[in-house]
Write a protein that holds these residues in place. Sequence first.
Motif, PDB file in Angstrom:
ATOM      1  N   TYR A  54       0.867  -1.172   0.000  1.00 19.30           N
ATOM      2  CA  TYR A  54       0.000   0.000   0.000  1.00 19.30           C
ATOM      3  C   TYR A  54       0.910   1.229   0.000  1.00 19.30           C
ATOM      4  CZ  TYR A  54      -3.511  -3.444   1.223  1.00 19.30           C
ATOM      5  OH  TYR A  54      -4.346  -4.546   1.205  1.00 19.30           O
ATOM      6  N   SER A  55       1.023   1.866  -1.160  1.00 15.94           N
ATOM      7  CA  SER A  55       1.994   2.934  -1.355  1.00 15.94           C
ATOM      8  C   SER A  55       1.375   4.313  -1.250  1.00 15.94           C
ATOM      9  CB  SER A  55       2.662   2.794  -2.723  1.00 15.94           C
ATOM     10  OG  SER A  55       3.406   1.597  -2.813  1.00 15.94           O
ATOM     11  N   LEU A  56       2.218   5.273  -0.873  1.00  7.03           N
ATOM     12  CA  LEU A  56       1.828   6.672  -0.996  1.00  7.03           C
ATOM     13  C   LEU A  56       1.808   7.052  -2.467  1.00  7.03           C
ATOM     14  CD1 LEU A  56       3.885   8.598   1.738  1.00  7.03           C
ATOM     15  CD2 LEU A  56       1.431   8.139   1.731  1.00  7.03           C
ATOM     16  N   LEU A  57       1.024   8.059  -2.794  1.00  9.12           N
ATOM     17  CA  LEU A  57       1.038   8.623  -4.141  1.00  9.12           C
ATOM     18  C   LEU A  57       1.836   9.922  -4.090  1.00  9.12           C
ATOM     19  CD1 LEU A  57      -2.664   8.067  -5.273  1.00  9.12           C
ATOM     20  CD2 LEU A  57      -0.687   6.566  -5.565  1.00  9.12           C
ATOM     21  N   PHE A  58       2.746  10.093  -5.050  1.00  9.29           N
ATOM     22  CA  PHE A  58       3.672  11.221  -5.008  1.00  9.29           C
ATOM     23  C   PHE A  58       3.482  12.205  -6.153  1.00  9.29           C
ATOM     24  CE2 PHE A  58       5.658   7.672  -2.817  1.00  9.29           C
ATOM     25  CZ  PHE A  58       6.035   8.267  -1.616  1.00  9.29           C
ATOM     26  N   GLY A  59       2.472  11.991  -6.968  1.00  6.64           N
ATOM     27  CA  GLY A  59       2.243  12.923  -8.055  1.00  6.64           C
ATOM     28  C   GLY A  59       1.806  12.221  -9.328  1.00  6.64           C
ATOM     29  N   ARG A  60       1.757  12.990 -10.384  1.00  8.13           N
ATOM     30  CA  ARG A  60       1.314  12.489 -11.678  1.00  8.13           C
ATOM     31  C   ARG A  60       2.498  11.872 -12.416  1.00  8.13           C
ATOM     32  NH1 ARG A  60      -3.183  13.129 -14.563  1.00  8.13           N
ATOM     33  NH2 ARG A  60      -3.070  13.038 -16.842  1.00  8.13           N
ATOM     34  N   THR A  61       2.281  10.719 -13.021  1.00 13.48           N
ATOM     35  CA  THR A  61       3.344  10.002 -13.708  1.00 13.48           C
ATOM     36  C   THR A  61       3.009   9.799 -15.183  1.00 13.48           C
ATOM     37  OG1 THR A  61       2.453   7.774 -13.394  1.00 13.48           O
ATOM     38  CG2 THR A  61       3.773   8.692 -11.576  1.00 13.48           C
ATOM     39  N   VAL A  62       3.970   9.285 -15.903  1.00 16.21           N
ATOM     40  CA  VAL A  62       3.755   8.903 -17.295  1.00 16.21           C
ATOM     41  C   VAL A  62       2.624   7.880 -17.393  1.00 16.21           C
ATOM     42  CG1 VAL A  62       4.823   7.785 -19.301  1.00 16.21           C
ATOM     43  CG2 VAL A  62       6.122   9.440 -17.951  1.00 16.21           C
ATOM     44  N   LEU A  63       2.475   7.036 -16.382  1.00  8.24           N
ATOM     45  CA  LEU A  63       1.414   6.028 -16.398  1.00  8.24           C
ATOM     46  C   LEU A  63       0.041   6.687 -16.493  1.00  8.24           C
ATOM     47  CD1 LEU A  63       2.734   3.618 -13.605  1.00  8.24           C
ATOM     48  CD2 LEU A  63       3.182   3.528 -16.069  1.00  8.24           C
ATOM     49  N   ASN A  64      -0.158   7.778 -15.767  1.00 10.88           N
ATOM     50  CA  ASN A  64      -1.437   8.487 -15.838  1.00 10.88           C
ATOM     51  C   ASN A  64      -1.693   9.027 -17.234  1.00 10.88           C
ATOM     52  OD1 ASN A  64      -0.289   9.495 -12.758  1.00 10.88           O
ATOM     53  ND2 ASN A  64      -2.261   8.455 -12.891  1.00 10.88           N
ATOM     54  N   GLU A  65      -0.641   9.528 -17.869  1.00  8.93           N
ATOM     55  CA  GLU A  65      -0.789  10.058 -19.220  1.00  8.93           C
ATOM     56  C   GLU A  65      -1.157   8.962 -20.212  1.00  8.93           C
ATOM     57  OE1 GLU A  65      -0.856  13.138 -19.800  1.00  8.93           O
ATOM     58  OE2 GLU A  65       0.127  14.016 -18.027  1.00  8.93           O
ATOM     59  N   LEU A  66      -0.540   7.805 -20.068  1.00  6.78           N
ATOM     60  CA  LEU A  66      -0.856   6.684 -20.958  1.00  6.78           C
ATOM     61  C   LEU A  66      -2.301   6.242 -20.778  1.00  6.78           C
ATOM     62  CD1 LEU A  66       2.376   4.501 -20.509  1.00  6.78           C
ATOM     63  CD2 LEU A  66       1.848   6.036 -22.413  1.00  6.78           C
ATOM     64  N   GLN A  67      -2.714   6.106 -19.514  1.00 12.81           N
ATOM     65  CA  GLN A  67      -4.078   5.660 -19.236  1.00 12.81           C
ATOM     66  C   GLN A  67      -5.098   6.647 -19.804  1.00 12.81           C
ATOM     67  OE1 GLN A  67      -5.401   5.845 -15.110  1.00 12.81           O
ATOM     68  NE2 GLN A  67      -6.507   3.912 -15.357  1.00 12.81           N
ATOM     69  N   GLU A  68      -4.859   7.938 -19.613  1.00  8.69           N
ATOM     70  CA  GLU A  68      -5.812   8.939 -20.082  1.00  8.69           C
ATOM     71  C   GLU A  68      -5.829   9.038 -21.604  1.00  8.69           C
ATOM     72  OE1 GLU A  68      -5.451  12.654 -18.058  1.00  8.69           O
ATOM     73  OE2 GLU A  68      -5.724  11.728 -16.081  1.00  8.69           O
ATOM     74  N   ALA A  69      -4.757   8.564 -22.248  1.00 13.05           N
ATOM     75  CA  ALA A  69      -4.728   8.536 -23.712  1.00 13.05           C
ATOM     76  C   ALA A  69      -5.414   7.292 -24.266  1.00 13.05           C
ATOM     77  CB  ALA A  69      -3.283   8.599 -24.201  1.00 13.05           C
ATOM     78  N   GLY A  70      -5.979   6.471 -23.379  1.00 13.74           N
ATOM     79  CA  GLY A  70      -6.708   5.287 -23.805  1.00 13.74           C
ATOM     80  C   GLY A  70      -5.832   4.079 -24.080  1.00 13.74           C
ATOM     81  N   LEU A  71      -4.584   4.112 -23.598  1.00 14.53           N
ATOM     82  CA  LEU A  71      -3.667   2.999 -23.804  1.00 14.53           C
ATOM     83  C   LEU A  71      -3.734   2.017 -22.646  1.00 14.53           C
ATOM     84  CD1 LEU A  71      -0.717   5.207 -25.017  1.00 14.53           C
ATOM     85  CD2 LEU A  71      -1.874   3.502 -26.428  1.00 14.53           C
ATOM     86  N   ASP A  72      -3.451   0.758 -22.919  1.00 15.09           N
ATOM     87  CA  ASP A  72      -3.360  -0.230 -21.854  1.00 15.09           C
ATOM     88  C   ASP A  72      -2.099   0.010 -21.042  1.00 15.09           C
ATOM     89  OD1 ASP A  72      -5.663  -1.830 -22.292  1.00 15.09           O
ATOM     90  OD2 ASP A  72      -4.676  -2.812 -23.989  1.00 15.09           O
ATOM     91  N   VAL A  73      -2.226  -0.086 -19.729  1.00 17.13           N
ATOM     92  CA  VAL A  73      -1.085  -0.057 -18.823  1.00 17.13           C
ATOM     93  C   VAL A  73      -1.271  -1.238 -17.876  1.00 17.13           C
ATOM     94  CG1 VAL A  73       0.247   1.242 -17.138  1.00 17.13           C
ATOM     95  CG2 VAL A  73      -0.982   2.457 -18.952  1.00 17.13           C
ATOM     96  N   VAL A  74      -0.608  -2.349 -18.188  1.00 21.46           N
ATOM     97  CA  VAL A  74      -0.757  -3.581 -17.425  1.00 21.46           C
ATOM     98  C   VAL A  74       0.402  -3.681 -16.430  1.00 21.46           C
ATOM     99  CG1 VAL A  74      -0.916  -6.088 -17.540  1.00 21.46           C
ATOM    100  CG2 VAL A  74      -1.913  -4.683 -19.363  1.00 21.46           C
ATOM    101  N   GLY A  75       0.095  -3.693 -15.147  1.00 18.03           N
ATOM    102  CA  GLY A  75       1.103  -3.813 -14.099  1.00 18.03           C
ATOM    103  C   GLY A  75       1.155  -5.242 -13.589  1.00 18.03           C
ATOM    104  N   ILE A  76       2.328  -5.866 -13.696  1.00 15.11           N
ATOM    105  CA  ILE A  76       2.492  -7.273 -13.314  1.00 15.11           C
ATOM    106  C   ILE A  76       3.453  -7.367 -12.138  1.00 15.11           C
ATOM    107  CG2 ILE A  76       3.304  -9.538 -14.121  1.00 15.11           C
ATOM    108  CD1 ILE A  76       2.442  -8.686 -16.944  1.00 15.11           C
TER     109      ILE A  76
END
Length: 393
Positions: free
Chosen positions: A213-235
């Motif tokens: 359970y992590s703290l959130l530290f700001g906006r990342t490239v992952l947020n940009e990818l997700q909002e662009a409609g791209l898959d972001v699969v975390g394994i």
Amino acid sequence: MNRYGRVILLVLDSCGIGEANDAAEYGDVGTNTIANIARAVGGLHVPNLARLGLGRIHPIAGVTTDAKSGAYGKMAEQSAGKDTTNGHWEMMGVKLEQPLPTYPEGFPKEIMDEFEQRIGRQTLGNKPASGTEILKELGDRHMQTGYPIVYTSADSVFQIAAHEEIVPLEELYCWCEIARAMLVGPHGVGRVIARPFVGENGQFVRTANRRDYSLLFGRTVLNELQEAGLDVVGIGKIEDIYGGSGITRGIHTNDNMDGVDQTLTAMRDVEKGLIFTNLVDFDAKYGHRNDPYGFAKAIEQFDARMPELIGSLRANDLLIITADHGCDPTTAGTDHTREFVPLLAFATGMKTTVSLGVRETFADLGATIADNFGVPNPGMGRSFLYELTESDR
């Protein structure tokens, strides 16, 4: 400039490749996780990683410098600290300016009193410890009392261990959420970690049902990818490290080989976007336990799976392999080590080897991914996409 339709990013947790320029500030002079392991075991057999240029990053016993194709280099960390959280967040464009709090004497009484009041029972431990050793010490008492074991490490973590037959997983996860809500501000540890285990009579084994359970530290490239409609699969623990932010699908894994299996499955399913995998066994099972032989075997096992990963690449895929910090098992301590991390990249069209040099920040990785998909880079970093795509010609 050509762009890749998918990026497959694998983080070999703790596989550092030489002391960072500021290693002295962390007491880590002389550390080199991969090279020191190779020397300790008489050489590594990793022909597939060698073909991508691993041996050109730093001399490694048993690893040739006869790279065939791909890009190689190493990255320096700019964030304060040497934890999983710091490394991964910097990769995606967020620099942590201040070290996260650590608790070498255990957590303050006011923290533990409030936590016990909120969960309605006492706790055991409250000290830095190896996850396996503290189970040997307190596992039986936990079985008798039902009191959770709370411990920390040299990292910024609040860990809660409980037997799955004594404390149901959902209750353990609930306790972690309570701790996460408490631990903010000056006591904002990077991660609260659920550490479930099984077994009896002192013979306890941690299970794959860990949750971070992590703290959130700001906006990342992952947020940009997700909002662009791209898959972001975390394994693996990727979804946990980023608190789910910017992740379209999270897949938890049992071990390194399951992580590779899940990555291969995602490579069959995902049409466009990022497949982001953390392989944690190097760190959890071998680095922190000062086991260079087990660590070496795990690296070689991963290398043996490389042909499957490369063979599953599509014509416009990019494979990137890196690490988040070191955890040199040949040193006296069991803590992470402040090191450069390797950077290897490969696409099926690459015709030559390319040196990416020494990157000034892990964020160059996120900048490259953002550049590739044409999304804004919300943080720092300098893209090396042009150097990769030029090698395709």
